[in-house]
Design an enzyme around this catalytic site. Structure first.
Site, PDB file in Angstrom:
ATOM      1  N   LYS A 193       0.999  -0.985  -0.115  1.00 38.93           N
ATOM      2  CA  LYS A 193      -0.293  -0.460   0.380  1.00 38.93           C
ATOM      3  C   LYS A 193       1.108   0.934   0.206  1.00 38.93           C
ATOM      4  O   LYS A 193       1.343   1.296   1.294  1.00 38.93           O
ATOM      5  CB  LYS A 193      -0.454   0.027   1.217  1.00 38.93           C
ATOM      6  CG  LYS A 193      -1.874   1.471   1.407  1.00 38.93           C
ATOM      7  CD  LYS A 193      -2.061   1.525   2.865  1.00 38.93           C
ATOM      8  CE  LYS A 193      -2.949   2.952   3.381  1.00 38.93           C
ATOM      9  NZ  LYS A 193      -2.007   4.031   2.323  1.00 38.93           N
ATOM     10  N   GLU A 269       9.624   1.010  10.700  1.00 39.69           N
ATOM     11  CA  GLU A 269      10.653   1.928  10.969  1.00 39.69           C
ATOM     12  C   GLU A 269       9.797   2.625  11.184  1.00 39.69           C
ATOM     13  O   GLU A 269       8.399   3.880  10.616  1.00 39.69           O
ATOM     14  CB  GLU A 269      10.366   1.975   9.668  1.00 39.69           C
ATOM     15  CG  GLU A 269      11.673   1.216   8.642  1.00 39.69           C
ATOM     16  CD  GLU A 269      13.233   0.752   9.220  1.00 39.69           C
ATOM     17  OE1 GLU A 269      13.333  -0.076   9.028  1.00 39.69           O
ATOM     18  OE2 GLU A 269      13.502   1.878  10.246  1.00 39.69           O
ATOM     19  N   CYS A 303      12.513  10.647   8.583  1.00 42.04           N
ATOM     20  CA  CYS A 303      12.561  10.252   9.465  1.00 42.04           C
ATOM     21  C   CYS A 303      13.625  10.546  10.754  1.00 42.04           C
ATOM     22  O   CYS A 303      13.498  10.091  11.343  1.00 42.04           O
ATOM     23  CB  CYS A 303      12.341   8.414   9.562  1.00 42.04           C
ATOM     24  SG  CYS A 303      13.230   7.779   8.082  1.00 42.04           S
ATOM     25  N   GLU A 402       8.067  14.546  16.493  1.00 39.58           N
ATOM     26  CA  GLU A 402       8.356  14.830  15.691  1.00 39.58           C
ATOM     27  C   GLU A 402       7.429  15.737  14.826  1.00 39.58           C
ATOM     28  O   GLU A 402       6.220  15.837  14.533  1.00 39.58           O
ATOM     29  CB  GLU A 402       8.440  13.142  14.937  1.00 39.58           C
ATOM     30  CG  GLU A 402       8.738  13.188  13.850  1.00 39.58           C
ATOM     31  CD  GLU A 402       9.241  11.270  13.129  1.00 39.58           C
ATOM     32  OE1 GLU A 402       8.146  11.141  13.610  1.00 39.58           O
ATOM     33  OE2 GLU A 402      10.460  11.504  12.483  1.00 39.58           O
TER      34      GLU A 402
END
Lengths: 502, 491
Positions: A193, A269, A303, A402
């Site tokens: 996806k 991740e 990231c 974040e």
């Protein structure tokens, strides 16, 4: 039979056409979603809708899993020798390379990436990743293990079967390669996806998957929303393994659904709040450049972004001056990703724009000093100016959460032990960047930081051959390098008795 | 001496251009001090195909210097694994493009059937290159925990350096690929000495090396007489490693020269006298086919030729009948003829040597139940020959498993062995007991690029193919990086 969309590029740095299918790619065929409708694809530089694509649902996932399972049992898995799997992966890499400019343009359009960077970072690394794993395909080794002469004992590293793979929007094509490379090399089939925000390059590569000669059902690509397709994949009883790259929040849901369904094996991740530490004996001119690259590359949407920058007090003023100059230069080069000379593009979507602006407001309200930027750029599109906060404290939201945008939080420090503690004071553990010319300090600090990836005197320099993954809440499992082979295989121990009689 | 000759391919109405010089630094050059030539012969017609420059020991010096320079500047640690991978893959693609022409040249000079040269020899060679291209960016050492407060310890697997590679005449292109691929993949440079009997395809491949884009000096090709070029390379003070495939006698000389000169690293693939064991539970029809392959393939010119077959006495007669039928079924003729499944032996020298063994076998009273009769007319033909208790293929008998193993292991060689049985435990016991580097169970002679190959005992030292070949071309450096220990001195 689903539709197609042709985009005509008529820009300063690229002119051409690209046609993508807009449906779901299942069993080597293009189909419409069974019952879920469509999703708009938006150009983040303008905020305008480019086209719409089919949105899949759980029924489509069922069909895809059935196709993937069938392929695994007949034309793929261990029925297809590693040599052949490698050959097909190389073929796919060659096909992407032959269409490199087109892929880069699609990526720049969809994500807002600066075109040149899309070409030389994103598309190039996708190609080399596929080639790297093509080379591993006939080198998946188990072990023969000495026990006694009455037994032949060995291990096999076998593929799981059908793997669910969910990828994010920050490096769409790169993420496709990172996921399908090792999965296919080891003999798995895949239901993937893409992010619904950035589906175009995944749709384009699907046609090349057919052209490269992969049997139908080996790779299936289903666009859709998190709460539909992602949820269906993470709950599916016939998916043995799931690999997810994205936010920590969603990662938890995936792990939970995997546990509650069939205990599928999970690789995650997730996010990061990675520290960049600059000591007083660093090569300052270089450190500033790397630190800027570390937070502003891809508009902070990485990231491993070094979003907390710790600077030794002796060089703090000098650092800030040079860092600000670079950020200002980026601000002046903000604009259309297709215009030559652009260095800074938009954030990927309205939602991301709002989120980052929200954190900027938090930063201001929380007491940090807004040193540069902190506002929208221009009137259209989702552009945010490179932003620097100083006088940050560990309990501020902009230091804990974040942001995923071009926002740097800068902190002054004095002692090595102090900065190590500050750097480790986070639930995340993805990356760290250490700048010093003292080799003993570099090794000590890199080893002391709780992160899966340590960069000394550089930042954001990934290698296909090096493993990548997080400590703590930045994830579990490793991608890239030889380690990814372990991620996509399960060990069977075979004991053959040749002499023990009861 | 023209720098390229145009060779006519009989029966196919075409010509192939072959460079005749020594390939050094990506150029074809004349010898620096010699006018000696090597005459390449067509073993089916006994005629000279063309002549090429024979390297002298001075030429070897030039080639070694070129390889050394490349290793220090454009290859070795100066090139990434990624780039090495790209170039080796490119070379594989070019060989694939030119497979037909290379196969014609191989069939002409070696005698083997063209379609076998193209589909097996060259097909496997392409795959071998691609396999090692895949390893080039995956050379991995270890980090090793010693003392986390004071030291970072790790290994680097560095390329050994300048490698001399000496290959035989039985699979010229395939042996070339086996040698060149792993050496290049890890960053070594190469001086390749093809056999003086079959130099042509190595020279033709050198053109493709240049076309692929390898920097000058990375691969150098120096056809030469064994006692000249081979000896010079084995004794050369600036060669870091010699890899040799050929006879055990020559292998000894190479190792001796290496020891006496600079203790260069040595790997050897030597001869064999490989046994086949056929047990009573075996699928006899299959076992007979594999045994026939084992001795007939490549006209018996294979280091792992299954030249001794031992059959369990309960099935001896039945098996022998099958074997004779299988061996007689093969058509042996000119390699350029599509009907041929096997060709002549490679040269007059080999022809006389094998016939010498056959004649001596007859004189000692062995009975040839197949073959043993020379053909009339041109061509170095040795038709498949089966002796009962004699040379070439000898067939023997055994009663028990223990006896079979003893017979099989009763040799100074240890290259290959085959066993045929449907008893799984027996297969395990026997394969464990056989003293050979490769053991085939219910098969023979089929290799895979990712499975290692090499000899025990006097059949050789080291392994080719698989990941193991990488170890033959890398040397391990251990690095101890102190960042925390202060030395008290004096102790």
């Amino acid at each position: 039979m689903s539709g197609t969309y042709t985009h005509k590029f008529d820009t300063a740095s690229y002119k051409g056409e690209s046609t993508v299918h807009t449906g779901l790619f299942i069993g080597g065929q293009w189909v419409d979603s069974i019952d879920q409708g469509y999703i708009d694809v938006v150009n983040p530089a303008t905020g305008k809708v480019v086209t719409r694509i089919s949105a899949g649902g759980s029924k489509d996932v069922d069909v895809a899993v059935a196709a993937a399972k069938k392929a695994f049992r007949t034309s793929w898995g261990l029925h297809c020798p590693g040599v052949v799997r490698g050959k097909l992966l190389n073929k796919l890499a060659n096909l992407i390379e032959a269409n490199l400019d087109e892929f880069a343009a699609l990526e720049a359009l969809d994500v807002g990436k600066v075109l040149e960077k899309a070409k030389y970072a994103d598309i190039a690394s996708a190609i080399s990743c596929l080639r790297y794993y093509a080379g591993w395909a006939d080198k998946v080794h188990g072990k023969t293990i000495e026990t006694t002469e009455n037994k032949l004992a060995y291990t096999r590293h076998e593929p799981y079967g059908v793997c669910g793979q969910i990828i994010p929007w920050n490096f769409p094509l790169g993420m496709v390669a990172f996921k399908i490379g090792p999965a296919l090399a080891t003999g798995n089939t895949v239901v993937l996806k893409p992010s619904e925000i950035t589906p175009l390059t995944a749709l384009r590569i699907a046609d090349l998957i057919n052209e490269a000669g992969f049997p139908p059902g080996v790779v299936n690509i289903i666009n859709g929303y998190g709460h539909t397709v992602e949820q269906a994949i993470s709950e599916h009883p016939e998916i043995a393994k799931i690999a997810f790259t994205g936010s920590t929040v969603t990662g938890r849901k995936i792990l939970k659904a995997s546990a509650e369904s069939n205990l599928k094996v999970v690789t995650l991740e997730l996010g990061g709040k990675s520290p960049t530490i600059i000591f007083d004996d660093a090569d300052l001119e270089q450190a500033v450049k790397w630190a800027s690259f570390g937070i502003f590359f891809n508009m902070g949407q990485v990231c491993t972004s070094g979003s907390r920058i710790f600077v030794h007090e002796a060089i703090y003023d000098k650092f800030l001056e040079q860092f600000t100059a670079i950020a200002r230069d980026l601000t002046n080069k903000t604009g259309d990703p297709f215009r030559p000379g652009t260095e800074h593009g938009p954030q990927v979507s309205q939602i991301q724009f709002d989120r980052v602006m929200g954190y900027i407001e938090d930063g201001k309200l929380g007491g940090a000093t807004l040193h540069l930027g902190g506002e929208r750029h221009g009137e259209e599109g989702f552009f945010i100016k490179p932003t620097i906060f100083t006088d940050c404290h560990p309990d501020m939201k902009i230091m804990k959460e974040e942001i995923f945008g071009p926002v740097a939080a800068v902190v002054k420090f004095k002692e090595e032990a102090e900065v190590i503690e500050m750097a480790n004071n986070t639930v995340y553990g993805l990356a760290c960047h250490v700048f010093t010319q003292n080799v003993s300090r570099a090794i000590r600090v890199a080893h002391a930081l709780e992160a899966g990836n340590a960069w000394v005197n550089c930042a954001q320099m990934g290698e296909t051959a090096m493993p990548f993954g997080g400590y703590k809440q930045s994830g579990m499992g490793r991608e890239l390098g030889e380690y990814a082979l372990d991620t996509y295989t399960q060990v069977k121990a075979v004991h053959i008795n040749i002499g023990t009689r009861l | 001496m023209p720098s390229t000759v145009s060779i006519n391919i009989p029966g196919l109405n075409k010509t192939i251009n072959v460079p005749t010089g020594l390939f050094i630094n990506n150029e074809f050059v004349a010898s620096v001090d010699s006018t000696e030539l090597i005459h390449a012969i067509n073993p089916a017609t006994e005629e000279v195909i063309c002549s090429v420059v024979a390297a002298s020991s001075q030429d070897i010096d030039v080639a070694v210097a070129a390889a050394r320079h490349a290793f220090k500047t454009s290859w070795g640690k100066n090139v990434t694994g990624f780039e090495r991978s790209r170039l080796i893959n490119k070379l594989a693609d070019l060989i694939e493009r030119d497979a037909q022409e290379l196969a014609e040249l191989e069939a002409l000079n070696n005698g083997k059937p063209l379609r076998i040269a193209r589909d097996f020899d060259i097909g496997d060679s392409i795959q071998c290159l691609r396999y090692y291209a895949g390893w080039a960016d995956k050379i991995i050492g270890q980090t090793i925990e010693v003392d986390n407060k004071a030291k970072l310890a790790f290994t680097r697997h560095e390329p050994i350096g300048v490698c001399a590679q000496i290959i035989p005449w039985n699979y010229p292109i395939n042996m070339w690929a086996w040698k060149v691929a792993p050496a290049l993949a890890v960053g070594c440079t190469v001086i390749m000495k093809p056999s003086e009997l079959t130099p042509l395809t190595a020279l033709k491949l050198s053109e493709l090396v240049r076309e692929a884009g390898f920097p000058p000096g990375v691969i150098n090709t120096v056809p030469s007489l064994g006692p000249v070029g081979g000896a010079a390379l084995a004794a050369h003070p600036d060669v870091d490693k010699v890899a040799f495939t050929g006879s055990t006698i020559t292998g000894r000389k190479i190792m001796e020269a290496a020891a006496k000169s600079n203790l260069k690293k040595v790997s050897l693939e030597l001869g064999g006298k490989s046994p086949h064991l056929v047990f009573e539970s075996a699928d006899l029809e299959q076992a007979a086919s594999w045994a026939a392959l084992g001795i007939c393939y490549n006209s018996g010119q294979d280091c792992t030729a299954g030249s001794r077959v031992y059959v369990q006495e309960t099935i001896y007669d039945k098996f022998l009948d099958l074997l004779v039928t299988k061996v007689n079924a093969q058509v042996v003729g000119d390699g350029l003829d599509d009907k041929s499944g096997g060709g002549p032996v490679v040269s007059k020298g080999q022809y006389e040597r094998v016939w010498g063994y056959i004649e001596s076998g007859k004189q000692e009273g062995a009975q040839a139940i197949v073959g043993g009769v020379k053909r009339t007319g041109k061509g170095f033909y040795v038709d498949p020959t089966i002796f009962i208790f004699g040379p070439v293929l000898s067939v023997g008998i055994f009663k028990t498993e223990e006896e079979a193993i003893t017979l099989a292991n009763d040799t100074n060689y240890g290259l290959g062995a085959g066993l045929h049985s449907n008893d799984a435990s027996q297969c395990m016991r026997v394969s464990s007991a056989l003293e050979a580097g490769t053991v085939w169970v219910n098969q023979y002679n089929i290799l895979n690029n990712n499975v290692p190959f090499g000899g025990k005992k006097q059949s050789g030292i080291g392994r080719e193919l698989g990941s193991y070949a990488l170890e033959e071309y890398t040397s391990v450096k251990a690095i101890h990086w102190n960042f925390g220990e202060k030395l008290e001195w004096p102790l």
